[in-house]
Design an enzyme around this catalytic site. Structure first.
Site, PDB file in Angstrom:
ATOM      1  N   PRO A   1       0.823  -1.204   0.000  1.00  0.00           N
ATOM      2  CA  PRO A   1       0.000   0.000   0.000  1.00  0.00           C
ATOM      3  C   PRO A   1       0.863   1.262   0.000  1.00  0.00           C
ATOM      4  O   PRO A   1       1.885   1.333   0.689  1.00  0.00           O
ATOM      5  CB  PRO A   1      -0.777  -0.100   1.315  1.00  0.00           C
ATOM      6  CG  PRO A   1       0.137  -0.875   2.220  1.00  0.00           C
ATOM      7  CD  PRO A   1       0.883  -1.850   1.329  1.00  0.00           C
ATOM      8  N   GLY A   2       0.465   2.251  -0.783  1.00  0.00           N
ATOM      9  CA  GLY A   2       1.167   3.538  -0.771  1.00  0.00           C
ATOM     10  C   GLY A   2       0.202   4.626  -0.336  1.00  0.00           C
ATOM     11  O   GLY A   2       0.238   5.141   0.777  1.00  0.00           O
TER      12      GLY A   2
ATOM     13  N   ARG B   1      -2.450  15.929  -9.741  1.00  0.00           N
ATOM     14  CA  ARG B   1      -3.451  14.869  -9.888  1.00  0.00           C
ATOM     15  C   ARG B   1      -4.752  15.319 -10.561  1.00  0.00           C
ATOM     16  O   ARG B   1      -5.280  14.593 -11.411  1.00  0.00           O
ATOM     17  CB  ARG B   1      -3.752  14.222  -8.527  1.00  0.00           C
ATOM     18  CG  ARG B   1      -2.539  13.530  -7.920  1.00  0.00           C
ATOM     19  CD  ARG B   1      -2.894  12.742  -6.665  1.00  0.00           C
ATOM     20  NE  ARG B   1      -3.763  11.626  -6.960  1.00  0.00           N
ATOM     21  CZ  ARG B   1      -5.041  11.562  -6.654  1.00  0.00           C
ATOM     22  NH1 ARG B   1      -5.614  12.546  -6.010  1.00  0.00           N
ATOM     23  NH2 ARG B   1      -5.764  10.515  -6.985  1.00  0.00           N
TER      24      ARG B   1
ATOM     25  N   CYS C   1       0.699  28.932 -15.308  1.00  0.00           N
ATOM     26  CA  CYS C   1       0.287  29.497 -16.586  1.00  0.00           C
ATOM     27  C   CYS C   1      -0.352  28.439 -17.470  1.00  0.00           C
ATOM     28  O   CYS C   1       0.144  28.128 -18.556  1.00  0.00           O
ATOM     29  CB  CYS C   1       1.489  30.128 -17.269  1.00  0.00           C
ATOM     30  SG  CYS C   1       2.288  31.311 -16.184  1.00  0.00           S
TER      31      CYS C   1
HETATM   32  C1  LIG Z   1       2.216   2.442  -7.260  1.00  0.00           C
HETATM   33  C2  LIG Z   1       2.473   1.073  -6.802  1.00  0.00           C
HETATM   34  C3  LIG Z   1       2.064   0.668  -5.535  1.00  0.00           C
HETATM   35  C4  LIG Z   1       1.283   1.546  -4.610  1.00  0.00           C
HETATM   36  O1  LIG Z   1       0.068   1.934  -5.144  1.00  0.00           O
HETATM   37  P1  LIG Z   1      -0.997   2.723  -4.227  1.00  0.00           P
HETATM   38  O2  LIG Z   1      -2.125   2.967  -5.127  1.00  0.00           O
HETATM   39  O3  LIG Z   1      -0.338   3.963  -3.752  1.00  0.00           O
HETATM   40  O4  LIG Z   1      -1.318   1.808  -3.083  1.00  0.00           O
HETATM   41  C5  LIG Z   1       2.391  -0.605  -5.138  1.00  0.00           C
HETATM   42  N1  LIG Z   1       3.097  -1.451  -5.943  1.00  0.00           N
HETATM   43  C6  LIG Z   1       3.499  -1.089  -7.177  1.00  0.00           C
HETATM   44  C7  LIG Z   1       4.270  -2.040  -7.992  1.00  0.00           C
HETATM   45  C8  LIG Z   1       3.204   0.175  -7.648  1.00  0.00           C
HETATM   46  O5  LIG Z   1       3.600   0.525  -8.878  1.00  0.00           O
END
Ligand SMILES: *Cc1c(COP(=O)(O)O)cnc(C)c1O
Length: 472
Positions: free
Chosen positions: A316-317, A354, A399
């Site tokens: 998870p990120g 985003r 801009c």
């Molecule tokens: C971007 C990514 C993540 C994390 O994705 P989230 O949407 O931030 O949880 C995990 N693994 C891989 C390989 C990614 O490219």
């Protein structure tokens, strides 16, 4: 293998939860704010025990506020939901050395995708063996850094990488690797962030046989130790179902690996992509449901295939960093057209690309005296009615006409220059994607905790920009 579209339409503002008559109106909801957020007098909000007006006063704007306790609580929630799995924080969502330190203290590993991310976290004392290196196009420099620092696993993403990596490892070395495969599952909030389908650049396809071919080559390579398979479906996924489908596809492939090569792979990495709510009423991925149903599906699929259960890895990120961050801006100009009130702030697409990239929606709000005016204090003074709400579009200072941070959002109609605007759920994919556009300089990151604020990353200065410019 066919592509399965299993992503339910994301629950959005079109289907809000039933309204509690006692609850504040949704524009005043703190649902998507860090758990520590409290209301203060005069429309101020406190995060981590620190008033946002005080952060803006002390550190200037634009600024990013990161609630340390929220980050740690989210790491702990993963450890609690998946006690037997290896949870790796995907550093690309947001990274600084303090973040790596917190993640490590909370017992998570790290997932990085460049030598830069890798060197930074190792310099912060992160144990290299708990790091996984990703990348669909790893440079020789990335691989050199990974081998020199001794990363735990490298995720192979293309056939050409196998021989290249084996050569770099050398005759006496042995590197643990995972193989990234395309499971053929469409999930994720936007086509630009779907990575589980055939027609995108990541991973090796099972459908066309390139995954099976690569598997055989990796298993033949004595310098590489294949510990398992990897897949990452996409990002901002709010339903459990695509992950269950991924488990079935991946265990099916693992069963074929065992039949053909006699190897039971010990690890299965299901990537990240866990969705969060950006606005009140939006759905987030339910971690408890994910954990419970994922483990049940894994047991069932493995039992059916007669496979030993692999250890799960998760990456998870966004779900760790996103809800812990708040972006703070100062209003610089307000323009009222017949239909819209344009509220221009001192940041924009350079610190948050985003909305322009994926068309996502945010729920900004005024904090401090401006917000108090919106509750009916009524200031007048040539700035509209001074009370009530209006339909506003928050735009950046860059801009580009597309530099819109939030279109058609309710803001107090008395909004005026000097007011402070705060955007919740700003902890992931803002600063990590920030650019140098218009040489505005990237904002600082301020950690808040127990009533104290401290800078983690300082504001990018004109001197920083000038010092890279060495041609004159
Ligand atoms: C971007 C990514 C993540 C994390 O994705 P989230 O949407 O931030 O949880 C995990 N693994 C891989 C390989 C990614 O490219």
């Amino acid at each position: 293998m066919t592509v399965t579209a299993v992503n339910a339409p994301a629950t959005g503002p079109s289907s809000p939860p039933p309204q509690d008559p006692q609850a504040p109106p949704s524009h005043d909801s703190l649902d998507v704010w860090p758990a520590s957020t409290t209301r203060l007098p005069a429309g101020d909000l406190s995060v981590g025990g620190v008033p946002l007006t005080a952060v803006a006063e002390r550190f200037g704007t634009p600024a990013y506020v990161l609630d340390e306790a929220e980050v740690r609580a989210r790491c702990r929630a993963y450890r609690h939901a998946f006690p037997d799995a290896e949870v790796l924080y995907a550093a690309k969502a947001f990274l600084c050395r303090a973040m790596a330190h917190w993640v490590r203290e909370e017992g998570l590993g790290l997932d990085v995708c460049s030598a830069g991310e890798l060197e930074l976290v190792v310099s912060a004392g992160f144990p290299p063996d708990r790091i996984v290196l990703h990348g669909n196009a790893k440079s020789p420099y990335d691989l050199e850094a990974a081998l020199r620092l001794g990363v735990g696993r490298i995720v192979i993403d293309s056939a050409a990488e196998i021989a290249r990596l084996a050569a770099a490892v050398g005759p006496r070395g042995r590197q643990k690797v995972l193989l990234r495969v395309v499971p053929g599952i469409a999930a994720g909030a936007h086509h630009k962030i779907r990575t589980g389908t055939e027609d995108q650049k990541f991973g090796l396809s099972v459908a066309d046989g390139s995954a099976q071919h690569a598997l055989a080559r990796v298993l033949d390579q004595p310098r590489l130790e294949l510990t398992g398979l990897h897949c990452h479906l996409g990002s901002q996924i709010t339903s459990v179902k695509p992950y269950l489908a991924a488990v079935r596809r991946m265990t099916g492939l693992m069963a074929r690996v065992r039949e053909q090569h006699g190897v039971a792979l010990p690890e299965l990495d299901l990537g990240g992509g866990h969705g969060i709510a950006y606005r009140p009423g939006e759905a987030a991925l339910d971690l408890a449901a994910l954990s419970c149903r994922l483990r049940a599906e894994l047991s069932r699929s493995c039992a059916a295939a007669g496979l030993p259960e692999p250890r799960l890895l998760l990456e998870p990120g966004r779900a760790v960093a996103g809800p812990a961050g708040v972006a703070l801006y100062r209003v610089l100009a307000v323009k009222r057209t017949r239909a819209t009130t344009f509220v221009a702030v001192d940041g924009g697409m350079s610190d948050n690309p985003r909305p322009a990239l994926y068309g996502v929606g945010y729920a900004p709000r005024l904090v401090g005296s401006a917000a108090a005016r919106g509750e009916g204090a009524g200031s007048g003074a040539g700035s509209g009615t001074g009370s009530g709400m209006c339909d506003a579009t928050v735009v950046g200072r860059h801009c580009e006409a597309g530099d819109i941070l939030a279109a058609d959002v309710p803001l107090p109609s008395g909004v005026r220059p000097g007011d402070l605007i705060a955007v919740p759920a700003a902890g992931a994919y803002h600063l990590s994607m920030a650019s140098g556009y218009n040489l505005v300089g990237r904002p600082p990151v301020i950690a808040v905790r127990d009533g104290h604020a401290r800078p983690l990353v300082r504001r990018e200065s004109l001197e920083d920009i000038r010092s890279r410019d060495i041609g004159l």
